[in-house]
Write a protein that holds these residues in place. Structure first.
Motif, mmCIF file in Angstrom:
data_model
loop_
_atom_site.group_PDB
_atom_site.id
_atom_site.type_symbol
_atom_site.label_atom_id
_atom_site.label_comp_id
_atom_site.label_asym_id
_atom_site.label_seq_id
_atom_site.Cartn_x
_atom_site.Cartn_y
_atom_site.Cartn_z
ATOM 1 N N UNK A 1 6.867 -0.496 -12.425
ATOM 2 C CA UNK A 1 6.599 -0.787 -11.011
ATOM 3 C C UNK A 1 6.761 0.469 -10.165
ATOM 4 N N UNK A 2 7.731 1.309 -10.517
ATOM 5 C CA UNK A 2 7.956 2.553 -9.784
ATOM 6 C C UNK A 2 6.742 3.477 -9.902
ATOM 7 N N UNK A 3 6.175 3.600 -11.109
ATOM 8 C CA UNK A 3 5.010 4.467 -11.311
ATOM 9 C C UNK A 3 3.804 3.950 -10.524
ATOM 10 N N UNK A 4 3.626 2.646 -10.492
ATOM 11 C CA UNK A 4 2.513 2.059 -9.740
ATOM 12 C C UNK A 4 2.710 2.313 -8.250
ATOM 13 N N UNK A 5 3.903 2.075 -7.747
ATOM 14 C CA UNK A 5 4.183 2.297 -6.323
ATOM 15 C C UNK A 5 4.012 3.769 -5.961
ATOM 16 N N UNK A 6 4.446 4.666 -6.827
ATOM 17 C CA UNK A 6 4.307 6.099 -6.565
ATOM 18 C C UNK A 6 2.847 6.506 -6.507
ATOM 19 N N UNK A 7 2.048 5.963 -7.404
ATOM 20 C CA UNK A 7 0.627 6.328 -7.412
ATOM 21 C C UNK A 7 -0.074 5.776 -6.176
ATOM 22 N N UNK A 8 0.340 4.613 -5.693
ATOM 23 C CA UNK A 8 -0.263 4.050 -4.486
ATOM 24 C C UNK A 8 0.036 4.940 -3.271
#
Length: 92
Positions: A81-88
């Motif tokens: 979830x952290x990687x997805x949020x960071x990419x967003x």
């Protein structure tokens, strides 16, 4: 809108309402944006009966097929979830 602003709008969105043609143009380079596009969790398609039509059916069919491919690619990467949020956040 240009592609960059479209991806920024997607990154900020909780709900995306678009035409099959617009989503087709946004997702054509999906491999460059697999994390962002893979974060789409639900795709509702209105007017599925259009798939058989000669004018817009092929576009709708392509979009549905491409989204299935994007979801498989995104899930195979097993992103947190952290990687997805960071990419967003990186798109704007």
């Amino acid at each position: 809108a240009n592609a960059t602003s479209s991806y920024c709008e997607i990154a900020k969105a909780h709900l995306i309402l678009t035409t099959p043609e617009k989503w087709d143009s946004i997702t054509r380079r999906w491999n460059d944006y697999v994390v962002l596009l893979g974060s789409v969790k639900l795709m509702l398609v209105d007017e599925v009966h259009m798939i058989g039509e000669k004018d817009r059916g092929s576009c709708l069919e392509s979009v549905i097929s491409r989204m299935k491919t994007i979801q498989r690619a995104a899930s195979s990467r097993m992103l947190t979830s952290y990687e997805i949020a960071s990419s967003r956040r990186a798109f704007c």
